[in-house]
Design a protein around this motif. Structure first.
Motif, PDB file in Angstrom:
ATOM      1  N   THR A  29       6.495  11.144  -5.680  1.00 43.17           N
ATOM      2  CA  THR A  29       7.907  10.933  -6.651  1.00 43.17           C
ATOM      3  C   THR A  29       7.228  10.709  -8.205  1.00 43.17           C
ATOM      4  OG1 THR A  29       9.082   9.823  -4.856  1.00 43.17           O
ATOM      5  CG2 THR A  29       9.514   8.881  -7.158  1.00 43.17           C
ATOM      6  N   LEU A  30       6.070   9.923  -8.182  1.00 45.98           N
ATOM      7  CA  LEU A  30       5.308   9.800  -9.760  1.00 45.98           C
ATOM      8  C   LEU A  30       5.246  10.979 -10.307  1.00 45.98           C
ATOM      9  CD1 LEU A  30       3.227   6.727  -8.875  1.00 45.98           C
ATOM     10  CD2 LEU A  30       5.615   6.473  -9.850  1.00 45.98           C
ATOM     11  N   HIS A  31       5.196  12.003  -9.627  1.00 44.61           N
ATOM     12  CA  HIS A  31       5.043  13.128 -10.274  1.00 44.61           C
ATOM     13  C   HIS A  31       6.252  13.735 -11.171  1.00 44.61           C
ATOM     14  CE1 HIS A  31       1.690  13.568  -7.929  1.00 44.61           C
ATOM     15  NE2 HIS A  31       1.068  14.496  -8.469  1.00 44.61           N
ATOM     16  N   ILE A  32       7.406  13.172 -10.647  1.00 48.66           N
ATOM     17  CA  ILE A  32       8.630  13.659 -11.281  1.00 48.66           C
ATOM     18  C   ILE A  32       9.380  12.762 -12.059  1.00 48.66           C
ATOM     19  CG2 ILE A  32      10.973  14.251 -10.344  1.00 48.66           C
ATOM     20  CD1 ILE A  32       9.882  15.107  -7.888  1.00 48.66           C
ATOM     21  N   SER A  33       9.142  11.092 -11.835  1.00 50.59           N
ATOM     22  CA  SER A  33       9.647  10.082 -12.520  1.00 50.59           C
ATOM     23  C   SER A  33       8.966   8.945 -12.311  1.00 50.59           C
ATOM     24  CB  SER A  33      11.133  10.073 -12.494  1.00 50.59           C
ATOM     25  OG  SER A  33      11.331   9.877 -10.784  1.00 50.59           O
ATOM     26  N   ASP A  34       9.126   7.737 -13.111  1.00 52.09           N
ATOM     27  CA  ASP A  34       8.631   6.581 -12.871  1.00 52.09           C
ATOM     28  C   ASP A  34       9.499   5.929 -11.597  1.00 52.09           C
ATOM     29  OD1 ASP A  34       7.021   4.229 -13.019  1.00 52.09           O
ATOM     30  OD2 ASP A  34       7.530   3.663 -15.012  1.00 52.09           O
ATOM     31  N   PHE A  35       8.852   4.979 -11.041  1.00 53.36           N
ATOM     32  CA  PHE A  35       9.455   4.150  -9.880  1.00 53.36           C
ATOM     33  C   PHE A  35       8.792   3.084  -9.591  1.00 53.36           C
ATOM     34  CE2 PHE A  35      10.255   3.361  -5.396  1.00 53.36           C
ATOM     35  CZ  PHE A  35      11.837   3.880  -5.376  1.00 53.36           C
ATOM     36  N   ASP A  36       9.711   1.912  -9.317  1.00 50.05           N
ATOM     37  CA  ASP A  36       8.996   0.694  -8.901  1.00 50.05           C
ATOM     38  C   ASP A  36      10.143  -0.191  -8.265  1.00 50.05           C
ATOM     39  OD1 ASP A  36       6.944  -1.032  -9.307  1.00 50.05           O
ATOM     40  OD2 ASP A  36       7.273  -1.956 -10.927  1.00 50.05           O
ATOM     41  N   LYS A  37      10.432   0.234  -7.117  1.00 51.31           N
ATOM     42  CA  LYS A  37      11.482  -0.410  -6.193  1.00 51.31           C
ATOM     43  C   LYS A  37      10.872  -0.481  -4.976  1.00 51.31           C
ATOM     44  CE  LYS A  37      15.703   1.623  -8.394  1.00 51.31           C
ATOM     45  NZ  LYS A  37      17.037   2.229  -8.110  1.00 51.31           N
ATOM     46  N   ALA A  38      11.344  -1.810  -4.294  1.00 50.97           N
ATOM     47  CA  ALA A  38      10.805  -2.227  -2.906  1.00 50.97           C
ATOM     48  C   ALA A  38      11.462  -1.350  -2.040  1.00 50.97           C
ATOM     49  CB  ALA A  38      10.926  -3.784  -2.857  1.00 50.97           C
ATOM     50  N   TYR A  39      11.086  -0.081  -1.676  1.00 49.02           N
ATOM     51  CA  TYR A  39      11.667   0.756  -0.631  1.00 49.02           C
ATOM     52  C   TYR A  39      10.828   0.756   0.710  1.00 49.02           C
ATOM     53  CZ  TYR A  39      15.556   2.779  -3.603  1.00 49.02           C
ATOM     54  OH  TYR A  39      16.335   3.107  -4.283  1.00 49.02           O
ATOM     55  N   ASP A  40      11.530   0.790   1.760  1.00 45.28           N
ATOM     56  CA  ASP A  40      10.667   1.051   2.937  1.00 45.28           C
ATOM     57  C   ASP A  40      10.313   2.716   2.965  1.00 45.28           C
ATOM     58  OD1 ASP A  40      12.908   2.453   3.870  1.00 45.28           O
ATOM     59  OD2 ASP A  40      13.393   0.398   5.196  1.00 45.28           O
ATOM     60  N   ARG A  41       9.603   2.927   4.039  1.00 44.06           N
ATOM     61  CA  ARG A  41       9.090   4.221   4.153  1.00 44.06           C
ATOM     62  C   ARG A  41      10.372   5.196   4.050  1.00 44.06           C
ATOM     63  NH1 ARG A  41       6.461   6.784   9.672  1.00 44.06           N
ATOM     64  NH2 ARG A  41       6.485   8.738   9.102  1.00 44.06           N
ATOM     65  N   PHE A  42      11.367   4.958   5.002  1.00 40.23           N
ATOM     66  CA  PHE A  42      12.746   5.931   4.970  1.00 40.23           C
ATOM     67  C   PHE A  42      13.350   5.896   3.736  1.00 40.23           C
ATOM     68  CE2 PHE A  42      11.803   4.079   9.208  1.00 40.23           C
ATOM     69  CZ  PHE A  42      10.970   5.305   9.887  1.00 40.23           C
ATOM     70  N   LYS A  43      13.578   4.696   3.091  1.00 45.33           N
ATOM     71  CA  LYS A  43      14.342   5.085   1.915  1.00 45.33           C
ATOM     72  C   LYS A  43      13.535   5.867   0.887  1.00 45.33           C
ATOM     73  CE  LYS A  43      16.784   1.711   0.294  1.00 45.33           C
ATOM     74  NZ  LYS A  43      17.216   0.467  -0.304  1.00 45.33           N
ATOM     75  N   MET A  44      11.942   5.589   0.939  1.00 46.12           N
ATOM     76  CA  MET A  44      11.039   6.434  -0.174  1.00 46.12           C
ATOM     77  C   MET A  44      11.252   7.880   0.160  1.00 46.12           C
ATOM     78  SD  MET A  44       9.003   5.386  -2.675  1.00 46.12           S
ATOM     79  CE  MET A  44       9.850   6.715  -3.527  1.00 46.12           C
ATOM     80  N   GLN A  45      11.263   8.220   1.424  1.00 42.66           N
ATOM     81  CA  GLN A  45      11.237   9.536   1.731  1.00 42.66           C
ATOM     82  C   GLN A  45      12.835  10.234   1.285  1.00 42.66           C
ATOM     83  OE1 GLN A  45      10.429   9.344   5.767  1.00 42.66           O
ATOM     84  NE2 GLN A  45       8.139   9.753   5.564  1.00 42.66           N
ATOM     85  N   ASN A  46      13.868   9.559   1.422  1.00 41.41           N
ATOM     86  CA  ASN A  46      15.033   9.853   1.179  1.00 41.41           C
ATOM     87  C   ASN A  46      15.277  10.023  -0.322  1.00 41.41           C
ATOM     88  OD1 ASN A  46      16.091  10.231   3.625  1.00 41.41           O
ATOM     89  ND2 ASN A  46      16.854   8.140   3.808  1.00 41.41           N
ATOM     90  N   HIS A  47      14.511   9.075  -1.111  1.00 41.26           N
ATOM     91  CA  HIS A  47      14.656   9.018  -2.631  1.00 41.26           C
ATOM     92  C   HIS A  47      13.987  10.464  -3.080  1.00 41.26           C
ATOM     93  CE1 HIS A  47      14.696   7.901  -6.700  1.00 41.26           C
ATOM     94  NE2 HIS A  47      13.354   8.041  -6.775  1.00 41.26           N
ATOM     95  N   LEU A  48      12.741  10.749  -2.532  1.00 41.19           N
ATOM     96  CA  LEU A  48      12.005  11.999  -2.922  1.00 41.19           C
ATOM     97  C   LEU A  48      13.021  13.141  -2.504  1.00 41.19           C
ATOM     98  CD1 LEU A  48       9.503  13.364  -3.935  1.00 41.19           C
ATOM     99  CD2 LEU A  48       8.535  13.302  -1.566  1.00 41.19           C
ATOM    100  N   ALA A  49      13.747  13.144  -1.608  1.00 43.19           N
ATOM    101  CA  ALA A  49      14.306  14.143  -1.047  1.00 43.19           C
ATOM    102  C   ALA A  49      15.606  14.463  -2.336  1.00 43.19           C
ATOM    103  CB  ALA A  49      14.834  14.077   0.224  1.00 43.19           C
ATOM    104  N   GLU A  50      15.989  13.430  -2.682  1.00 46.15           N
ATOM    105  CA  GLU A  50      17.162  13.641  -3.565  1.00 46.15           C
ATOM    106  C   GLU A  50      16.505  14.243  -4.884  1.00 46.15           C
ATOM    107  OE1 GLU A  50      18.428   9.713  -4.170  1.00 46.15           O
ATOM    108  OE2 GLU A  50      19.522   9.579  -2.125  1.00 46.15           O
ATOM    109  N   ILE A  51      15.435  13.817  -5.364  1.00 45.20           N
ATOM    110  CA  ILE A  51      14.945  14.277  -6.862  1.00 45.20           C
ATOM    111  C   ILE A  51      13.912  15.320  -6.657  1.00 45.20           C
ATOM    112  CG2 ILE A  51      15.003  12.082  -7.541  1.00 45.20           C
ATOM    113  CD1 ILE A  51      12.005  11.792  -7.501  1.00 45.20           C
TER     114      ILE A  51
END
Length: 209
Positions: free
Chosen positions: A126-148
Motif C-alpha cells: 500500500t505504501l507504494h501507492i499512498s501513505d497509510f496509518d490506520k489500525a486495520y486487521d489483515r483482512f481490512k488491509m487486504q481489502n484496502h489494497l484491492a480498492e486502490i
C-alpha cells in the motif's frame, strides 16, 4: 509446515564476484515471491534466493530454519567469500502469530535479519501507492489494497502488478521510515501499523549501486 519452494532470482553475469546474495525465507506463497522477483529484475549485482514455506509456519519456525541455513553454510569446507557476504532475511506478517517480539529479538543476534509487517505484507505494498496509518486487521488491509490497486484481488488470490509497484519503491521506503518514526515518537508497541520491509529493499538497492 508446507514444503518449501525455492526460487533463484537475479541477472546473470560472467562471474559471481560482483553479486550480493540475499537469502529470503518467506511465509507468503504468492505475493511476496512476486514482489521480490519484480524488484530483483530491476537490480544489477544482486542475486535473490527465495525459500517459501507457506502460511502454516510460525515466525519462530521460519527464523529457526534461517538460522539452520546459516550454520549449515558456515560449516561447509567450500564456504566462499561470496557466501560470507550473503544476507539472510525472514519476511513475515503479524497475522495471529504469537511470540513475534521474541522472534525479532532472538534471531537478529544469530545473523538473521527481519522484515516484519503489521498487520500484513499488503501494508508495505500500500505504501507504494499512498501513505497509510490506520489500525486495520489483515483482512481490512487486504481489502484496502484491492480498492486502490485494481490488479490485486482478495477473492481470486491474484497478486498485484508488482512490476509496476516496484517503480515506487523509494517512495514506499520513505513512507515506511516516517511510519516507524511515528511509532517511536508514540512509544507504540508491535500492535500498531508497522513495516520494516523497506530495510530489506533498501539493502538490495544499495548492493546494486
Amino acid at each position: 509446515m508446507a514444503k518449501d519452494r525455492n526460487f533463484s532470482l537475479g541477472r546473470k553475469t560472467k562471474t559471481r564476484q560482483p553479486y550480493k546474495q540475499f537469502i529470503i525465507f518467506s511465509e507468503g506463497l504468492n505475493t511476496e515471491p512476486e514482489y521480490f522477483k519484480a524488484l530483483a529484475e530491476t537490480l544489477s549485482k544482486v542475486l535473490v534466493k527465495l525459500k517459501v514455506f507457506g502460511g502454516e509456519g510460525a515466525p519462530s519456525t521460519l527464523a529457526e530454519t534461517a538460522v539452520s541455513y546459516i550454520r549449515g553454510t558456515s560449516r561447509r569446507r567450500d564456504f566462499s567469500s561470496f557466501e560470507k557476504s550473503d544476507q539472510v532475511w525472514i519476511v513475515f506478517d503479524r497475522d495471529e502469530h504469537h511470540k513475534v517480539k521474541e522472534t525479532i529479538d532472538n534471531y537478529k543476534a544469530a545473523g538473521v535479519r527481519v522484515a516484519y509487517s503489521n498487520p500484513c505484507f499488503e501494508l508495505w505494498l500500500t505504501l507504494h501507492i499512498s501513505d497509510f496509518d490506520k489500525a486495520y486487521d489483515r483482512f481490512k488491509m487486504q481489502n484496502h489494497l484491492a480498492e486502490i490497486c485494481p490488479s490485486y484481488s482478495t477473492r481470486s488470490g491474484k497478486s498485484p502488478d508488482c512490476k509496476s509497484l516496484v517503480g515506487s519503491v523509494e517512495l514506499a521506503e520513505q513512507r515506511a521510515a516516517a511510519m516507524r518514526k511515528r511509532r517511536e515518537d508514540e512509544g507504540a508497541n508491535l500492535g500498531c501499523p508497522y513495516t520494516d520491509v523497506s530495510e530489506l529493499t533498501s539493502a538490495m538497492r544499495a548492493a546494486s549501486a
